[in-house]
Design a protein around this motif. Structure first.
Motif, PDB file in Angstrom:
ATOM      1  N   GLN A  89       0.862  -1.169   0.000  1.00  0.00           N
ATOM      2  CA  GLN A  89       0.000   0.000   0.000  1.00  0.00           C
ATOM      3  C   GLN A  89       0.908   1.231   0.000  1.00  0.00           C
ATOM      4  O   GLN A  89       1.751   1.379   0.884  1.00  0.00           O
ATOM      5  CB  GLN A  89      -0.912  -0.004   1.221  1.00  0.00           C
ATOM      6  CG  GLN A  89      -1.783  -1.247   1.294  1.00  0.00           C
ATOM      7  CD  GLN A  89      -2.692  -1.238   2.506  1.00  0.00           C
ATOM      8  OE1 GLN A  89      -3.491  -0.331   2.697  1.00  0.00           O
ATOM      9  NE2 GLN A  89      -2.546  -2.251   3.360  1.00  0.00           N
ATOM     10  N   PHE A  90       0.740   2.082  -1.000  1.00  0.00           N
ATOM     11  CA  PHE A  90       1.681   3.174  -1.218  1.00  0.00           C
ATOM     12  C   PHE A  90       1.028   4.528  -0.954  1.00  0.00           C
ATOM     13  O   PHE A  90      -0.150   4.739  -1.259  1.00  0.00           O
ATOM     14  CB  PHE A  90       2.194   3.149  -2.664  1.00  0.00           C
ATOM     15  CG  PHE A  90       3.225   2.091  -2.927  1.00  0.00           C
ATOM     16  CD1 PHE A  90       4.543   2.439  -3.171  1.00  0.00           C
ATOM     17  CD2 PHE A  90       2.877   0.750  -2.936  1.00  0.00           C
ATOM     18  CE1 PHE A  90       5.506   1.462  -3.411  1.00  0.00           C
ATOM     19  CE2 PHE A  90       3.827  -0.240  -3.180  1.00  0.00           C
ATOM     20  CZ  PHE A  90       5.148   0.116  -3.414  1.00  0.00           C
ATOM     21  N   LEU A  91       1.801   5.408  -0.388  1.00  0.00           N
ATOM     22  CA  LEU A  91       1.431   6.804  -0.247  1.00  0.00           C
ATOM     23  C   LEU A  91       2.322   7.635  -1.147  1.00  0.00           C
ATOM     24  O   LEU A  91       3.550   7.463  -1.145  1.00  0.00           O
ATOM     25  CB  LEU A  91       1.586   7.269   1.201  1.00  0.00           C
ATOM     26  CG  LEU A  91       0.686   6.613   2.246  1.00  0.00           C
ATOM     27  CD1 LEU A  91       1.021   7.151   3.631  1.00  0.00           C
ATOM     28  CD2 LEU A  91      -0.779   6.869   1.924  1.00  0.00           C
ATOM     29  N   LYS A  92       1.733   8.539  -1.916  1.00  0.00           N
ATOM     30  CA  LYS A  92       2.487   9.399  -2.818  1.00  0.00           C
ATOM     31  C   LYS A  92       1.972  10.820  -2.680  1.00  0.00           C
ATOM     32  O   LYS A  92       0.780  11.045  -2.454  1.00  0.00           O
ATOM     33  CB  LYS A  92       2.352   8.906  -4.265  1.00  0.00           C
ATOM     34  CG  LYS A  92       2.958   7.518  -4.460  1.00  0.00           C
ATOM     35  CD  LYS A  92       2.739   6.980  -5.861  1.00  0.00           C
ATOM     36  CE  LYS A  92       3.338   5.586  -6.015  1.00  0.00           C
ATOM     37  NZ  LYS A  92       4.795   5.590  -6.118  1.00  0.00           N
ATOM     38  N   VAL A  93       2.880  11.777  -2.812  1.00  0.00           N
ATOM     39  CA  VAL A  93       2.498  13.171  -2.658  1.00  0.00           C
ATOM     40  C   VAL A  93       3.388  14.030  -3.555  1.00  0.00           C
ATOM     41  O   VAL A  93       4.559  13.706  -3.781  1.00  0.00           O
ATOM     42  CB  VAL A  93       2.613  13.615  -1.182  1.00  0.00           C
ATOM     43  CG1 VAL A  93       4.052  13.546  -0.676  1.00  0.00           C
ATOM     44  CG2 VAL A  93       2.034  15.016  -0.983  1.00  0.00           C
ATOM     45  N   CYS A  94       2.821  15.102  -4.059  1.00  0.00           N
ATOM     46  CA  CYS A  94       3.564  16.011  -4.945  1.00  0.00           C
ATOM     47  C   CYS A  94       4.387  16.983  -4.107  1.00  0.00           C
ATOM     48  O   CYS A  94       4.145  18.206  -4.077  1.00  0.00           O
ATOM     49  CB  CYS A  94       2.597  16.735  -5.869  1.00  0.00           C
ATOM     50  SG  CYS A  94       1.704  15.625  -6.986  1.00  0.00           S
ATOM     51  N   GLU A  95       5.314  16.408  -3.381  1.00  0.00           N
ATOM     52  CA  GLU A  95       6.254  17.123  -2.524  1.00  0.00           C
ATOM     53  C   GLU A  95       7.572  16.359  -2.561  1.00  0.00           C
ATOM     54  O   GLU A  95       7.665  15.269  -3.132  1.00  0.00           O
ATOM     55  CB  GLU A  95       5.730  17.182  -1.077  1.00  0.00           C
ATOM     56  CG  GLU A  95       4.461  17.972  -0.879  1.00  0.00           C
ATOM     57  CD  GLU A  95       4.701  19.424  -0.532  1.00  0.00           C
ATOM     58  OE1 GLU A  95       5.876  19.876  -0.649  1.00  0.00           O
ATOM     59  OE2 GLU A  95       3.747  20.100  -0.144  1.00  0.00           O
ATOM     60  N   THR A  96       8.581  16.883  -1.906  1.00  0.00           N
ATOM     61  CA  THR A  96       9.864  16.201  -1.826  1.00  0.00           C
ATOM     62  C   THR A  96       9.825  15.090  -0.783  1.00  0.00           C
ATOM     63  O   THR A  96       8.982  15.100   0.127  1.00  0.00           O
ATOM     64  CB  THR A  96      10.991  17.174  -1.455  1.00  0.00           C
ATOM     65  OG1 THR A  96      10.743  17.675  -0.131  1.00  0.00           O
ATOM     66  CG2 THR A  96      11.065  18.335  -2.433  1.00  0.00           C
ATOM     67  N   SER A  97      10.746  14.146  -0.899  1.00  0.00           N
ATOM     68  CA  SER A  97      10.875  13.105   0.117  1.00  0.00           C
ATOM     69  C   SER A  97      11.201  13.704   1.480  1.00  0.00           C
ATOM     70  O   SER A  97      10.746  13.215   2.516  1.00  0.00           O
ATOM     71  CB  SER A  97      11.980  12.123  -0.294  1.00  0.00           C
ATOM     72  OG  SER A  97      11.645  11.468  -1.484  1.00  0.00           O
ATOM     73  N   GLU A  98      11.980  14.783   1.480  1.00  0.00           N
ATOM     74  CA  GLU A  98      12.344  15.439   2.737  1.00  0.00           C
ATOM     75  C   GLU A  98      11.124  16.028   3.430  1.00  0.00           C
ATOM     76  O   GLU A  98      11.031  16.040   4.665  1.00  0.00           O
ATOM     77  CB  GLU A  98      13.374  16.536   2.476  1.00  0.00           C
ATOM     78  CG  GLU A  98      14.755  16.036   2.062  1.00  0.00           C
ATOM     79  CD  GLU A  98      14.810  15.561   0.609  1.00  0.00           C
ATOM     80  OE1 GLU A  98      15.800  14.899   0.256  1.00  0.00           O
ATOM     81  OE2 GLU A  98      13.868  15.852  -0.165  1.00  0.00           O
ATOM     82  N   ALA A  99      10.154  16.504   2.640  1.00  0.00           N
ATOM     83  CA  ALA A  99       8.926  17.040   3.228  1.00  0.00           C
ATOM     84  C   ALA A  99       8.015  15.929   3.726  1.00  0.00           C
ATOM     85  O   ALA A  99       7.307  16.085   4.730  1.00  0.00           O
ATOM     86  CB  ALA A  99       8.184  17.899   2.199  1.00  0.00           C
ATOM     87  N   LEU A 100       8.027  14.789   3.033  1.00  0.00           N
ATOM     88  CA  LEU A 100       7.157  13.672   3.411  1.00  0.00           C
ATOM     89  C   LEU A 100       7.651  12.944   4.656  1.00  0.00           C
ATOM     90  O   LEU A 100       6.851  12.510   5.494  1.00  0.00           O
ATOM     91  CB  LEU A 100       7.052  12.691   2.241  1.00  0.00           C
ATOM     92  CG  LEU A 100       6.233  11.423   2.465  1.00  0.00           C
ATOM     93  CD1 LEU A 100       4.793  11.758   2.847  1.00  0.00           C
ATOM     94  CD2 LEU A 100       6.278  10.537   1.225  1.00  0.00           C
ATOM     95  N   CYS A 101       8.944  12.808   4.809  1.00  0.00           N
ATOM     96  CA  CYS A 101       9.524  11.973   5.859  1.00  0.00           C
ATOM     97  C   CYS A 101       9.017  12.305   7.269  1.00  0.00           C
ATOM     98  O   CYS A 101       8.610  11.398   8.013  1.00  0.00           O
ATOM     99  CB  CYS A 101      11.050  12.066   5.800  1.00  0.00           C
ATOM    100  SG  CYS A 101      11.891  10.948   6.932  1.00  0.00           S
ATOM    101  N   PRO A 102       8.993  13.559   7.712  1.00  0.00           N
ATOM    102  CA  PRO A 102       8.562  13.844   9.091  1.00  0.00           C
ATOM    103  C   PRO A 102       7.094  13.531   9.347  1.00  0.00           C
ATOM    104  O   PRO A 102       6.686  13.422  10.507  1.00  0.00           O
ATOM    105  CB  PRO A 102       8.826  15.355   9.233  1.00  0.00           C
ATOM    106  CG  PRO A 102       9.753  15.709   8.131  1.00  0.00           C
ATOM    107  CD  PRO A 102       9.445  14.768   7.009  1.00  0.00           C
ATOM    108  N   ALA A 103       6.292  13.379   8.274  1.00  0.00           N
ATOM    109  CA  ALA A 103       4.858  13.151   8.447  1.00  0.00           C
ATOM    110  C   ALA A 103       4.505  11.692   8.671  1.00  0.00           C
ATOM    111  O   ALA A 103       3.372  11.382   9.038  1.00  0.00           O
ATOM    112  CB  ALA A 103       4.113  13.663   7.211  1.00  0.00           C
ATOM    113  N   LEU A 104       5.476  10.771   8.495  1.00  0.00           N
ATOM    114  CA  LEU A 104       5.173   9.343   8.515  1.00  0.00           C
ATOM    115  C   LEU A 104       5.768   8.646   9.730  1.00  0.00           C
ATOM    116  O   LEU A 104       6.852   9.009  10.202  1.00  0.00           O
ATOM    117  CB  LEU A 104       5.714   8.681   7.246  1.00  0.00           C
ATOM    118  CG  LEU A 104       5.199   9.234   5.915  1.00  0.00           C
ATOM    119  CD1 LEU A 104       5.749   8.408   4.769  1.00  0.00           C
ATOM    120  CD2 LEU A 104       3.676   9.251   5.874  1.00  0.00           C
TER     121      LEU A 104
END
Length: 233
Positions: A89-104
Motif C-alpha cells: 500500500q503506497f502513499l504518494k504526494v507532490c512534494e519532496t521526500s524530505e517534506a514527506l519523511c517527518p509526516a510518517l
C-alpha cells in the motif's frame, strides 16, 4: 467528483495559467485528478476516488494493491499513514521526500523523489535511426507506441492517454542496448503528435536520469513526487 475544465489552463500558444503550475506546496488537485485518471486509462485501472484529501487508485498488482496520491502535504495523509501497517500500500504526494519523511511513522520507507514534468512548447523533431521501425496503435483515448529492430526485437515502447484536457506519458522505456540512439526522443515525439487536443496539458513522472533527457526535449519540472511504502523485512 466534478472536474474543472482544464482546457482553460492553456492558451493556443501553450502558455499554462498559474492554476495548474508548481508552487511550494504541491500540485493543483484538479490537475492531479486528471493526471491520475489518464494514467488509469493507460493501464486499465479503476478511476481515482477522492479520499483523505487525496485520491485512491486500486492498482491490484503483485507489487502494489492500492495507492493514495495527494496534491500536497496535509492532515489526511498523516492520519492515513498511521492506520496502514501492511506492505503493498503506497502513499504518494507532490512534494519532496524530505517534506514527506517527518509526516510518517518510522515503519515507512521513503526513496528519493521523482519529478512531475510538463511539456513546454513544441518538441524538437528527430528522425528514427536506421535499422528500426515504429508502430502506433490507438484504442480510444490510449495510444501505444513500439519501436522494433529490423529483426523484430523490441527496442523502446511507451503509452499515452488523454482525458479532461491532460495527456499523460506512461511507461516510457528504451531497452539498455538500444539507448543513445534517439529512440526515446522519437517515441516521445510520436506520442506528442498522437494527441487529439493540441492544447492538452502534457505530463509525465521522471527519475533523475529521465528528467535530464526530457529537459533536452523542452520539458520542465512542475513538482516533486515523493513515494512511501512499508518494506517487508
Amino acid at each position: 467528483m466534478a472536474l474543472a475544465n482544464l482546457h482553460g489552463m492553456a492558451n493556443p500558444k501553450g502558455t499554462i495559467r498559474r492554476r495548474g503550475m508548481m508552487n511550494t506546496e504541491g500540485l493543483d488537485p484538479h490537475l492531479l485528478h486528471a493526471w491520475l485518471a489518464a494514467r488509469s486509462l493507460a493501464r486499465g485501472l479503476p478511476m481515482p476516488v477522492p479520499e483523505h484529501g487525496g485520491f485512491r487508485v486500486d492498482t491490484g498488482s503483485e507489487m502494489e494493491t492500492v495507492r493514495w496520491v495527494f496534491p500536497r502535504m496535509g492532515d489526511g495523509l498523516k492520519e492515513l499513514a498511521r492506520t496502514i501497517h501492511q506492505p503493498r500500500q503506497f502513499l504518494k504526494v507532490c512534494e519532496t521526500s524530505e517534506a514527506l519523511c517527518p509526516a510518517l511513522p518510522a515503519h515507512w520507507t521513503i526513496p528519493a523523489s521523482s519529478h512531475v514534468m510538463r511539456a513546454n512548447g513544441p518538441m524538437p523533431r528527430r528522425q528514427l535511426a536506421d535499422g528500426y521501425s515504429i508502430a502506433v496503435e490507438q484504442s480510444g483515448p490510449v495510444t501505444s507506441v513500439r519501436i522494433v529492430t529490423d529483426t523484430g526485437i523490441l527496442a523502446a515502447s511507451g503509452y499515452g492517454a488523454e482525458t479532461d484536457g491532460v495527456f499523460v506519458y506512461d511507461r516510457i522505456v528504451t531497452e539498455p542496448e538500444h539507448r543513445r540512439k534517439g529512440l526515446g526522443h522519437v517515441l516521445m515525439q510520436t506520442l506528442h503528435e498522437a494527441r487529439r487536443d493540441p492544447h492538452s496539458f502534457e505530463l509525465l513522472v521522471a527519475t533523475d536520469d529521465g528528467r535530464a533527457l526530457y529537459e533536452t526535449l523542452g520539458w520542465e519540472k512542475i513538482a516533486s513526487y515523493a513515494s512511501a511504502s512499508i518494506v517487508v523485512m
